[in-house]
Design a protein around this motif. Structure first.
Motif, PDB file in Angstrom:
ATOM      1  N   ALA A   1       0.934  -1.307   0.093  1.00  0.00           N
ATOM      2  CA  ALA A   1      -0.129  -0.056  -0.256  1.00  0.00           C
ATOM      3  C   ALA A   1       0.952   1.268  -0.032  1.00  0.00           C
ATOM      4  O   ALA A   1       0.640   2.143  -0.851  1.00  0.00           O
ATOM      5  N   VAL A   2       1.886   1.492   0.901  1.00  0.00           N
ATOM      6  CA  VAL A   2       3.067   2.303   1.110  1.00  0.00           C
ATOM      7  C   VAL A   2       3.471   2.590  -0.461  1.00  0.00           C
ATOM      8  O   VAL A   2       3.621   3.729  -0.857  1.00  0.00           O
ATOM      9  N   GLN A   3       3.928   1.520  -1.121  1.00  0.00           N
ATOM     10  CA  GLN A   3       4.633   1.649  -2.400  1.00  0.00           C
ATOM     11  C   GLN A   3       3.720   1.834  -3.390  1.00  0.00           C
ATOM     12  O   GLN A   3       4.067   2.711  -4.251  1.00  0.00           O
ATOM     13  N   GLY A   4       2.531   1.578  -3.361  1.00  0.00           N
ATOM     14  CA  GLY A   4       1.536   2.104  -4.228  1.00  0.00           C
ATOM     15  C   GLY A   4       1.410   3.539  -4.089  1.00  0.00           C
ATOM     16  O   GLY A   4       1.385   4.248  -5.207  1.00  0.00           O
ATOM     17  N   TRP A   5       1.200   4.005  -2.946  1.00  0.00           N
ATOM     18  CA  TRP A   5       1.210   5.522  -2.439  1.00  0.00           C
ATOM     19  C   TRP A   5       2.295   6.224  -3.164  1.00  0.00           C
ATOM     20  O   TRP A   5       1.872   7.110  -3.857  1.00  0.00           O
ATOM     21  N   ALA A   6       3.576   5.662  -3.022  1.00  0.00           N
ATOM     22  CA  ALA A   6       4.665   6.488  -3.622  1.00  0.00           C
ATOM     23  C   ALA A   6       4.771   6.393  -5.008  1.00  0.00           C
ATOM     24  O   ALA A   6       5.124   7.307  -5.827  1.00  0.00           O
ATOM     25  N   ALA A   7       4.263   5.298  -5.567  1.00  0.00           N
ATOM     26  CA  ALA A   7       4.251   5.258  -6.925  1.00  0.00           C
ATOM     27  C   ALA A   7       3.167   6.038  -7.680  1.00  0.00           C
ATOM     28  O   ALA A   7       3.462   6.709  -8.662  1.00  0.00           O
ATOM     29  N   ALA A   8       2.320   6.238  -7.105  1.00  0.00           N
ATOM     30  CA  ALA A   8       1.059   7.213  -7.796  1.00  0.00           C
ATOM     31  C   ALA A   8       1.721   8.617  -7.427  1.00  0.00           C
ATOM     32  O   ALA A   8       1.466   9.249  -8.567  1.00  0.00           O
ATOM     33  N   TRP A   9       2.399   8.837  -6.367  1.00  0.00           N
ATOM     34  CA  TRP A   9       2.860  10.247  -6.392  1.00  0.00           C
ATOM     35  C   TRP A   9       3.962  10.473  -7.547  1.00  0.00           C
ATOM     36  O   TRP A   9       3.854  11.401  -7.965  1.00  0.00           O
ATOM     37  N   SER A  10       4.835   9.513  -7.552  1.00  0.00           N
ATOM     38  CA  SER A  10       5.896   9.680  -8.789  1.00  0.00           C
ATOM     39  C   SER A  10       5.160   9.700 -10.081  1.00  0.00           C
ATOM     40  O   SER A  10       5.737  10.458 -10.903  1.00  0.00           O
TER      41      SER A  10
ATOM     42  N   ILE B   1       1.340  18.433  -6.737  1.00  0.00           N
ATOM     43  CA  ILE B   1       1.930  17.354  -7.161  1.00  0.00           C
ATOM     44  C   ILE B   1       1.965  17.418  -8.934  1.00  0.00           C
ATOM     45  O   ILE B   1       2.682  17.127  -9.561  1.00  0.00           O
ATOM     46  N   ASP B   2       0.741  18.314  -9.178  1.00  0.00           N
ATOM     47  CA  ASP B   2       0.614  18.206 -10.644  1.00  0.00           C
ATOM     48  C   ASP B   2       1.177  19.456 -11.360  1.00  0.00           C
ATOM     49  O   ASP B   2       0.711  20.038 -11.994  1.00  0.00           O
TER      50      ASP B   2
ATOM     51  N   ILE C   1       8.571  13.725 -10.996  1.00  0.00           N
ATOM     52  CA  ILE C   1       8.842  13.597  -9.480  1.00  0.00           C
ATOM     53  C   ILE C   1       9.205  11.978  -9.282  1.00  0.00           C
ATOM     54  O   ILE C   1       8.528  11.308  -9.758  1.00  0.00           O
ATOM     55  N   GLN C   2      10.107  12.019  -8.347  1.00  0.00           N
ATOM     56  CA  GLN C   2      10.447  10.514  -8.115  1.00  0.00           C
ATOM     57  C   GLN C   2      10.240  10.353  -6.626  1.00  0.00           C
ATOM     58  O   GLN C   2      10.973  10.907  -5.671  1.00  0.00           O
TER      59      GLN C   2
END
Lengths: 402, 363
Positions: free
Chosen positions: B260-269, B303-304, B309-310
């Motif tokens: 879940a956390v990784q998904g969150w970071a990936a969506a952010w990226s 974000i947009d 962003i990584q």
């Protein structure tokens, strides 16, 4: 985010007027301006340009140097507040003081808009305010005020042609212009002149570095039933560098440094002060044409008077003519009686000025020295006439001693 | 110079300074004991005793940065600002590369309403140590304070007049006041009730105190020190941390959480704002208690933005307690204008089979 917000602020301000290029941004080396005003606006423009380019540190330096020059410049304090706040959180508008009195904030925003716009829209070289049709030779300068733009323009009399010298930010009546009554907190619109000069020593701090009363109500105001008195050009109290665009009880208020600069050019009893809502600008050609037409009319009036033909003379007068209590009919009757006894009449006019009255009515204020000679009477006087355009022809609607 | 002096440490390690100052580096055990004793005294509020001990300690090591720093703290606690200022000022002179003395000077100046001095000190702290989160936080407050002074001048408000002061809500919650409702102290994860964000030389949660704030998607306008603005909620310590490792029996649950956390970071990226926001629970505690909608808009705008962003997460540690998990990890953030690496804590709750973020904070 912050960039966007600040850009928004700038756009809000500059979007109010037509999109003229901001000086200094076009890149082209503009010729050095001939303007001699205080340079506040130029500094503000540089500050906003820095903000727009996202050089907030530079903007801060410029703002602080402006504040160093003018520690009581409230608008600069506001900008400084924004620049500081932008470092800690995004801001979205000019003046982010939360819960600050909305009115004061709005005042400063209006001042910002007025000052920035004024800098963007200097009068074009080949245009003049329509009102300055002819200055008399001893009038060295003329003042034209634009209340909507919160601006005062100073013109120099260059062989009868007005040449732009400087412009200054001004405040006018809290409740706007077109004064009609005592205490209506409005600034009159019309053709006036400076009557006297009141030095700082004779005034309270409120009037700043000096005051120049003008002759409101003038002949035309009185005829229109306009009341009130004590309309001055004056300075600013010591606790502030400037006041909001709409702040006075009807006076035209300048910053003290601007008033001092202006004062050098004002001749009490002589310098015209023309106050308009929104200056009409004429190209030099149109201006010349209007001026010639009026001069021609005036000359026709003079020669028709000399002709002794009362009807020819009277065709220059409006049916609405009024001088004191005398209307057109009484005036006509009197002229016929007088002219009956004339064998010859010579009329000379000298030291002529013609100023168009701002506003919807086509009205021109003509002032001159009249040298009247005839077989049974000679008279020299300073005369003022109001000419009005009726059905395409200029007619005299008022005349009297000036 | 004793080898333990922080001057000798590579600057890259400065983030850990407080910890270092407090305990670590190659100091003799006796010294550490001594300092630990002093810290205990400070912690229990026995300032005069702590001061006495510190003075004795310094007498033996007049140059010791840590001892002098503690003395400054104690004097601050004892409400002797002039003396504290003197101590910290000398520290900045002797160790100009240390950000903490500057920061604490700034706090003291701010308490005395000398905001320009406070600003200068904080800017020095940041110059010595660009990732120093507390200094940014404090500097943000000082800027806000200076801004409100400027607004007072602009709007002719008398800031000495308390009524007028009340109108400008900016003014109130500066450093000197403790309880800013719903407020953020980035630092305060360590010491939530500590009103003054003095860089404390207190070991317990050093990471939280010093770690740079999670990078905001850069706030590029501010050419000066951009204050990091990642939502950080200074909550009281989450009730969930305590139970510790007991729940780790379900490895699959843990991997759900990590993903879940990784998904969150990936969506952010990927700048997939919708998915990103979808990782937050309905009762997510927004920073400063701002309205959810406003927070979402802010996130969206941040974000947009143009530019890559990584965001990646590393060293993930999960503590599970029923339907609630506390996840600590290192967040590496890279964008066109900002690179940072910071500790972060997410509290996730299980909602309908999905793990959603309920709290997010730095440290």
């Amino acid at each position: 985010m912050r960039r966007f917000a600040f850009g928004g602020l700038l756009l809000t301000i500059v979007a109010v007027g037509p999109a003229l290029p901001v000086p200094g941004r076009s890149g082209a080396a503009a010729p050095p301006p001939i303007y001699t005003d205080s340079g506040i606006e130029a500094q503000l423009v540089r500050i906003y340009a820095a903000i727009e380019k996202n050089r907030l540190d530079q903007a801060m330096n410029l703002t602080e140097s402006l504040l160093h020059q003018h520690p009581n410049f409230r608008l600069a304090h506001l900008i400084r507040g924004d620049l500081l706040l932008a470092r800690s959180r995004p801001i979205s508008n000019l003046g982010n003081a939360t819960n600050a009195p909305a009115e004061r904030l709005a005042d400063l925003r209006e001042e910002a808009v007025a000052r920035l716009q004024a800098n963007r829209k200097k009068p074009a070289d080949n245009t003049v305010p329509r009102y300055l049709l002819q200055m008399q030779p001893d009038q060295k300068y003329a003042v034209v005020v634009d209340t909507q733009k919160a601006r005062l323009y100073l013109y120099q009399n260059e062989n009868g042609r007005p040449r732009f010298v400087a412009d200054y930010y001004i405040s006018h009546g809290k409740l706007g212009s077109e004064k009609a009554r005592e205490g209506d907190k409005k600034t009159p619109v019309g053709v006036y002149h400076v009557t006297t000069s009141l030095p700082r020593q004779k005034l309270t701090d409120f009037y700043g570095s000096g005051a120049f009363p003008i002759n409101y109500p003038n002949e035309w105001d009185k005829r229109q039933g306009r009341k009130g008195h004590g309309i001055w050009l004056h300075g600013t109290p010591s606790d502030t560098f400037s006041r909001p665009p709409k702040a006075s009880d009807g006076c035209v208020v300048l910053s003290n440094q601007d008033l001092d600069a202006l004062a050098k050019n004002l001749q009490p009893g002589l310098t015209p002060v023309i106050i308009s809502n929104d200056i009409e600008w004429l190209s030099l050609d149109d201006w010349q044409a209007e001026r010639n037409a009026l001069n021609k009319n005036l000359d026709a009036w003079r020669t028709d008077w000399e002709s002794g033909d009362t009807d020819r003379f009277l065709r220059h007068y409006s049916k609405k003519f009024q001088s004191g209590k005398q209307g057109f009919d009484a005036f006509a009757q009197q002229k016929r009686q007088v002219n009956a006894g004339k064998e010859w009449i010579k009329v000379k006019t000298d030291n002529l000025s013609m100023f168009r009255n701002p506003g919807k009515d086509e009205l021109v204020v003509v002032t001159f020295e009249q040298d009247y000679r005839s077989n049974n009477l000679s008279n020299q006087m300073k005369k003022r006439q109001y000419w009005i355009r009726e059905d395409g022809t200029w007619k005299i609607v008022y005349e009297g001693a000036a | 110079m004793p080898s333990s002096l922080p001057t000798h440490r590579p600057t890259a390690r400065l983030p850990a300074l407080l910890v270092a100052l407090a305990l670590c580096f190659a100091a003799p055990l006796a010294r550490a004991d001594n300092l630990a004793d002093i810290q205990k005294l400070i912690k229990s509020g026995q300032y005069p005793q702590a001061l006495e001990k510190t003075d004795a300690y310094i007498a033996g090591k007049p140059k010791d940065a840590q001892g002098r720093f503690l003395k400054g703290l104690i004097l601050t606690e004892m409400n002797r600002p002039a003396d504290a200022i003197a101590v910290f000022t000398r520290l900045t002179e002797d160790y100009p590369e240390l950000p903490e003395p500057y920061n604490n000077l700034a706090v003291l100046y701010a308490q005395q309403k000398q905001y320009d001095k406070a600003r200068t000190a904080l800017e020095m702290a940041i110059r010595t140590h660009p990732a120093y989160a507390i200094a940014y936080e404090n500097l943000g407050d000082v800027y806000a304070k200076l801004a409100s002074q400027a607004y007072d001048k602009a709007l002719q408000l008398d800031s000495s007049n308390s009524a007028a002061q009340g109108k400008l809500s900016l003014i109130r919650d500066l450093i000197s006041t403790g309880t800013r409702p719903g407020s953020k102290p980035v630092v305060a994860a360590a010491k939530p009730s500590e009103p003054v964000k003095v860089a404390a030389a207190e070991p317990p949660k050093p990471a939280a105190t010093v770690v740079p704030i999670a990078p905001p998607p850069p706030a590029p306008v501010v050419s000066g020190p951009a204050k990091p603005v990642e939502p950080t909620k200074a909550t009281e310590k989450p009730a969930t941390t305590a139970p510790g490792k007991q729940a780790s029996d379900t490895a699959s649950t843990e991997s759900e959480i990590v993903s879940a956390v990784q998904g969150w970071a990936a969506a952010w990226s990927k700048k997939d704002v919708k998915t990103y926001l979808g990782h937050y629970a309905p009762d997510f505690q927004t920073p400063n208690g701002m309205p959810r909608k406003a927070w979402e808009t802010e996130r969206q705008q941040r974000i947009d933005k143009p530019g890559k962003i990584q965001v990646s997460v590393a060293d993930v540690k999960v503590s599970l307690n029923g339907d609630k998990a506390t996840v600590k990890f290192r967040q590496d953030y890279k964008s066109a204008t900002l690179n940072s690496s910071a500790g972060k804590t997410l509290v996730l709750i299980r909602v309908g089979g999905k793990w959603l973020i309920q709290q997010e904070r730095v440290g």
